[in-house]
Scaffold this active site. Sequence first.
Site, PDB file in Angstrom:
ATOM      1  N   ILE A   1       2.762 -27.715 -25.105  1.00 52.34           N
ATOM      2  CA  ILE A   1       2.775 -29.020 -25.788  1.00 52.34           C
ATOM      3  C   ILE A   1       1.725 -29.048 -26.907  1.00 52.34           C
ATOM      4  CG2 ILE A   1       2.522 -31.534 -25.461  1.00 52.34           C
ATOM      5  CD1 ILE A   1       4.964 -30.336 -23.995  1.00 52.34           C
TER       6      ILE A   1
ATOM      7  N   SER B   1      -3.014 -34.274 -15.491  1.00 48.05           N
ATOM      8  CA  SER B   1      -2.982 -34.555 -16.924  1.00 48.05           C
ATOM      9  C   SER B   1      -1.730 -33.996 -17.603  1.00 48.05           C
ATOM     10  CB  SER B   1      -4.217 -33.936 -17.573  1.00 48.05           C
ATOM     11  OG  SER B   1      -4.171 -34.100 -18.965  1.00 48.05           O
TER      12      SER B   1
ATOM     13  N   CYS C   1      -8.978 -25.585 -23.799  1.00 52.31           N
ATOM     14  CA  CYS C   1      -8.583 -25.637 -25.212  1.00 52.31           C
ATOM     15  C   CYS C   1      -9.143 -24.421 -25.941  1.00 52.31           C
ATOM     16  CB  CYS C   1      -9.174 -26.866 -25.902  1.00 52.31           C
ATOM     17  SG  CYS C   1      -9.026 -28.386 -25.021  1.00 52.31           S
TER      18      CYS C   1
HETATM   19  C1  LIG Z   1       4.030 -30.794 -19.694  1.00 53.59           C
HETATM   20  C2  LIG Z   1       2.616 -30.535 -19.271  1.00 53.59           C
HETATM   21  C3  LIG Z   1       1.561 -31.028 -20.062  1.00 53.59           C
HETATM   22  C4  LIG Z   1       0.230 -30.789 -19.689  1.00 53.59           C
HETATM   23  N1  LIG Z   1      -0.790 -31.296 -20.451  1.00 53.59           N
HETATM   24  C5  LIG Z   1      -2.083 -31.112 -20.059  1.00 53.59           C
HETATM   25  C6  LIG Z   1      -3.160 -31.697 -20.795  1.00 53.59           C
HETATM   26  O1  LIG Z   1      -2.967 -32.431 -21.786  1.00 53.59           O
HETATM   27  N2  LIG Z   1      -4.441 -31.458 -20.357  1.00 53.59           N
HETATM   28  C7  LIG Z   1      -4.697 -30.697 -19.252  1.00 53.59           C
HETATM   29  O2  LIG Z   1      -5.859 -30.514 -18.881  1.00 53.59           O
HETATM   30  N3  LIG Z   1      -3.688 -30.146 -18.507  1.00 53.59           N
HETATM   31  C8  LIG Z   1      -2.406 -30.340 -18.893  1.00 53.59           C
HETATM   32  N4  LIG Z   1      -1.383 -29.810 -18.138  1.00 53.59           N
HETATM   33  C9  LIG Z   1      -1.696 -29.074 -16.899  1.00 53.59           C
HETATM   34  C10 LIG Z   1      -1.566 -29.993 -15.674  1.00 53.59           C
HETATM   35  O3  LIG Z   1      -2.482 -31.058 -15.739  1.00 53.59           O
HETATM   36  C11 LIG Z   1      -1.794 -29.209 -14.361  1.00 53.59           C
HETATM   37  O4  LIG Z   1      -3.100 -28.677 -14.355  1.00 53.59           O
HETATM   38  C12 LIG Z   1      -0.789 -28.091 -14.200  1.00 53.59           C
HETATM   39  O5  LIG Z   1       0.508 -28.543 -14.547  1.00 53.59           O
HETATM   40  C13 LIG Z   1      -0.789 -27.510 -12.777  1.00 53.59           C
HETATM   41  O6  LIG Z   1      -0.316 -28.422 -11.837  1.00 53.59           O
HETATM   42  P1  LIG Z   1       1.214 -28.431 -11.283  1.00 53.59           P
HETATM   43  O7  LIG Z   1       1.502 -27.061 -10.741  1.00 53.59           O
HETATM   44  O8  LIG Z   1       1.201 -29.500 -10.226  1.00 53.59           O
HETATM   45  O9  LIG Z   1       2.079 -28.768 -12.447  1.00 53.59           O
HETATM   46  C14 LIG Z   1      -0.040 -30.025 -18.505  1.00 53.59           C
HETATM   47  C15 LIG Z   1       1.016 -29.544 -17.731  1.00 53.59           C
HETATM   48  C16 LIG Z   1       2.331 -29.793 -18.092  1.00 53.59           C
HETATM   49  C17 LIG Z   1       3.439 -29.267 -17.224  1.00 53.59           C
END
Ligand SMILES: Cc1cc2nc3c(=O)[nH]c(=O)nc-3n(C[C@H](O)[C@H](O)[C@H](O)COP(=O)(O)O)c2cc1C
Length: 291
Positions: free
Chosen positions: A74, A24, A133
């Site tokens: 964000i 996400s 949240c």
């Molecule tokens: C730019 C950005 C925006 C994100 N927005 C959300 C979000 O709207 N909802 C959510 O549950 N997680 C959000 N996340 C978390 C990611 O879904 C994910 O759980 C997290 O980045 C860990 O995975 P990764 O190490 O592969 O990035 C966001 C992460 C990033 C980097």
Amino acid sequence: MSYPPSISRKFWGLDFDSPIMLASGTAGFGEELLTLDCLSGVGVVVSKAVSFKPRAGNPPPRLFETPLGLLNSIGLANPGVHHVLNHILPLTEKLPCPLLINVAGESIQEFSDVVEVLEQSKTHLGYEINVSCPNVADGGAAFGVDPDVVFQIAKGVSRVTDRPFSVKLTPNGGDMVMVAKAAVDGGASAITVCNTFLGMFVDWRTGKSVIKRKVAGYTSPALLPLVVARVWQVSNAVSVPVISSGGVSHGEDILQLLAAGASMVQVGTRLMRRPFAGAELMDEMQKLIGE
Ligand SMILES: Cc1cc2nc3c(=O)[nH]c(=O)nc-3n(C[C@H](O)[C@H](O)[C@H](O)COP(=O)(O)O)c2cc1C
């Protein structure tokens, strides 16, 4: 389970050629990646968070790349559930894989209110409920630190939908295993482990955080062992599938998370750097295990 793990998965009764879910907030609703032909190798797209009303998100600067990772603040920016239902979900009909909609809320009630509106669409498979949240009505700590609150959120969501949903936990406080069990008791069909870890980067010259809201969510390949440990703990404690989220940059990382107990594996930050990450990671895994 047999080892090495298979990269074809059975998840929520469906067969997937790939264990990869786009995390996400890093893939929109998949519609832009589709036009760029970036969804090869992807099993599931998870959407950006959707709240009831539109949210502008946090003021900038809200993204900062550190030497070893990324800080993001964000603030769940999104156009609100009615815009998503009427204008964005129709664009996702042509996705080559299922879509999960990530749901955000500022109150326990808001999560089920958002899902109730989204139920009018036929295009998505299910939901991911983001309990990281802040609970605005109750001091601002994340909903996900309190098992009772998470139980109520999951119960509320199960009352308004028959579709499967995963509850996405926070690693920042609370006992993740207790919270996961409460989510399952409330009706969750999977647990996502986990959201970003709180982090901060301070400019030593000024003493100020480089992020406007000061503290942000940190992602980094170096966090992989923290996620592996949590996936292992939670998957040994609950009866529903665990979706891992965090720390993946190589195909081998995905195999490790599957071997630790994940049913599917999300990829987020890696995708922001490598839009074709799905195909690349699948290729790496296939070479490793010879499938
Ligand atoms: C730019 C950005 C925006 C994100 N927005 C959300 C979000 O709207 N909802 C959510 O549950 N997680 C959000 N996340 C978390 C990611 O879904 C994910 O759980 C997290 O980045 C860990 O995975 P990764 O190490 O592969 O990035 C966001 C992460 C990033 C980097």
